[in-house]
Design an enzyme around this catalytic site. Structure first.
Site, PDB file in Angstrom:
ATOM      1  N   GLU A  35      54.687  68.383 101.015  1.00  0.00           N
ATOM      2  CA  GLU A  35      54.101  68.425  99.682  1.00  0.00           C
ATOM      3  C   GLU A  35      52.949  69.427  99.615  1.00  0.00           C
ATOM      4  O   GLU A  35      52.691  70.027  98.571  1.00  0.00           O
ATOM      5  CB  GLU A  35      53.588  67.035  99.288  1.00  0.00           C
ATOM      6  CG  GLU A  35      54.667  65.961  99.240  1.00  0.00           C
ATOM      7  CD  GLU A  35      54.112  64.554  99.196  1.00  0.00           C
ATOM      8  OE1 GLU A  35      54.804  63.660  98.676  1.00  0.00           O
ATOM      9  OE2 GLU A  35      52.983  64.321  99.676  1.00  0.00           O
ATOM     10  N   THR A 113      54.047  62.973  95.682  1.00  0.00           N
ATOM     11  CA  THR A 113      55.237  62.479  95.006  1.00  0.00           C
ATOM     12  C   THR A 113      55.135  60.970  94.814  1.00  0.00           C
ATOM     13  O   THR A 113      54.323  60.301  95.443  1.00  0.00           O
ATOM     14  CB  THR A 113      56.498  62.821  95.814  1.00  0.00           C
ATOM     15  OG1 THR A 113      56.362  62.311  97.143  1.00  0.00           O
ATOM     16  CG2 THR A 113      56.695  64.324  95.867  1.00  0.00           C
ATOM     17  N   ASP A 197      53.378  54.635  94.349  1.00  0.00           N
ATOM     18  CA  ASP A 197      53.222  55.465  95.542  1.00  0.00           C
ATOM     19  C   ASP A 197      52.701  54.643  96.708  1.00  0.00           C
ATOM     20  O   ASP A 197      52.642  53.409  96.637  1.00  0.00           O
ATOM     21  CB  ASP A 197      52.318  56.669  95.255  1.00  0.00           C
ATOM     22  CG  ASP A 197      50.832  56.345  95.337  1.00  0.00           C
ATOM     23  OD1 ASP A 197      50.447  55.155  95.237  1.00  0.00           O
ATOM     24  OD2 ASP A 197      50.025  57.293  95.490  1.00  0.00           O
ATOM     25  N   ASP A 222      62.054  59.777  92.677  1.00  0.00           N
ATOM     26  CA  ASP A 222      63.110  58.767  92.633  1.00  0.00           C
ATOM     27  C   ASP A 222      62.840  57.783  91.508  1.00  0.00           C
ATOM     28  O   ASP A 222      61.691  57.530  91.145  1.00  0.00           O
ATOM     29  CB  ASP A 222      63.217  58.031  93.972  1.00  0.00           C
ATOM     30  CG  ASP A 222      61.888  57.437  94.427  1.00  0.00           C
ATOM     31  OD1 ASP A 222      61.654  56.246  94.193  1.00  0.00           O
ATOM     32  OD2 ASP A 222      61.081  58.194  95.003  1.00  0.00           O
TER      33      ASP A 222
END
Length: 264
Positions: A35, A113, A197, A222
């Site tokens: 990331e 993410t 997260d 997702d």
């Protein structure tokens, strides 16, 4: 009592000065190097092999200057035994605490993410700025301790930035598992979360403890309430979604450049 009042006035004065001077130092906390690397390249940062962190920790520090900003990106690095990214709340808390003390940032940004809920309007590739953060896996069913377990905190508010960049806003729920148990799901629903997260609320706790404003920028890899298995969908979309995250974070940093906290 007089010294305490004097200290309060001094603290308020320092906070006011911090709000009114241009931001010059941003600290990014990013869980996975996958990331982080697009941003390292975008901002042309270099890896620092001697950041002053404790000897033996796997933490990775990139630093440099971009426009009028000093940029530090810190990742927890690879687990020394297993070689995988050191994801989760424990590593995130330690890295955030050490990095704030080491680099004295004006602003912390946790970029990364997250899973998203289609029932709350999230789609793959969406980038959200978190408005509020809470935990969903710290269940302590005792009065007041239950609230401590949830650990609800508000992110630093950036209304002008959100309006200018037209970014989505949602509540973030944090836990140490990639999957979601029925108990976790019930708490996530109670937290009114749009995204989920494994680090955000822990970073918010440390930033609040050390009185440093913090933003949370999360790109959806997702759909948690979708049909595909979470792990499979996460890995399938990680590269493409990281590119979307890179673009959004760059826009955010460009907007921040030259502004003070109160202008965000």
């Amino acid at each position: 009592m007089a010294p305490e009042k004097s200290q309060e006035v001094k603290d308020e004065s320092m906070a006011s000065q911090s709000d009114s001077r241009p931001i010059s130092n941003i600290l990014f906390i990013i869980a996975m190097q996958t990331e982080a690397l697009p941003l390292v390249n975008k901002f042309q940062l270099t890896e620092d092999s001697d950041s002053g962190f404790p000897k033996g920790v796997p933490w990775v520090h990139y630093h440099g200057e971009y426009k009028d900003l000093k940029i530090n990106i810190v990742c927890p690095g690879k687990d020394t035994a297993l070689g995988v990214d050191s994801v989760g709340t424990v590593s995130a808390s330690l890295v955030t605490y050490a990095s704030i003390l080491a680099f004295q940032p004006d602003l912390v940004i946790n970029a990364g993410t997250a899973g998203g809920f289609k029932a709350k309007g999230a789609s793959i590739g969406d980038v959200f700025v978190a408005s509020d953060l809470a935990f969903h896996d710290r269940r302590i069913p005792i009065p007041v301790f239950d609230l401590y377990g949830v650990g609800l905190r508000q992110a630093f508010q950036t209304p002008n930035l959100l309006k200018e960049l037209n970014l989505k806003v949602g509540k973030l729920s944090t836990g140490d598992s990639l999957d979601m148990s029925p108990q976790d799901e019930a708490t996530i629903i109670a937290n009114d979360a749009t995204i989920k997260d494994m680090e955000g609320a822990a970073i918010a706790y440390v930033a609040d403890l050390l009185k440093v404003p913090a933003m949370f920028v999360k790109a959806v890899t997702d759909i948690i309430d979708g049909e595909k298995p979470t792990a499979e969908e996460f890995l399938q979309n990680l590269a493409a979604v990281t590119a979307a995250l890179d673009q959004a974070v760059t826009q955010i940093v460009d907007y921040i450049n030259g502004k003070c906290l109160s202008e965000l």
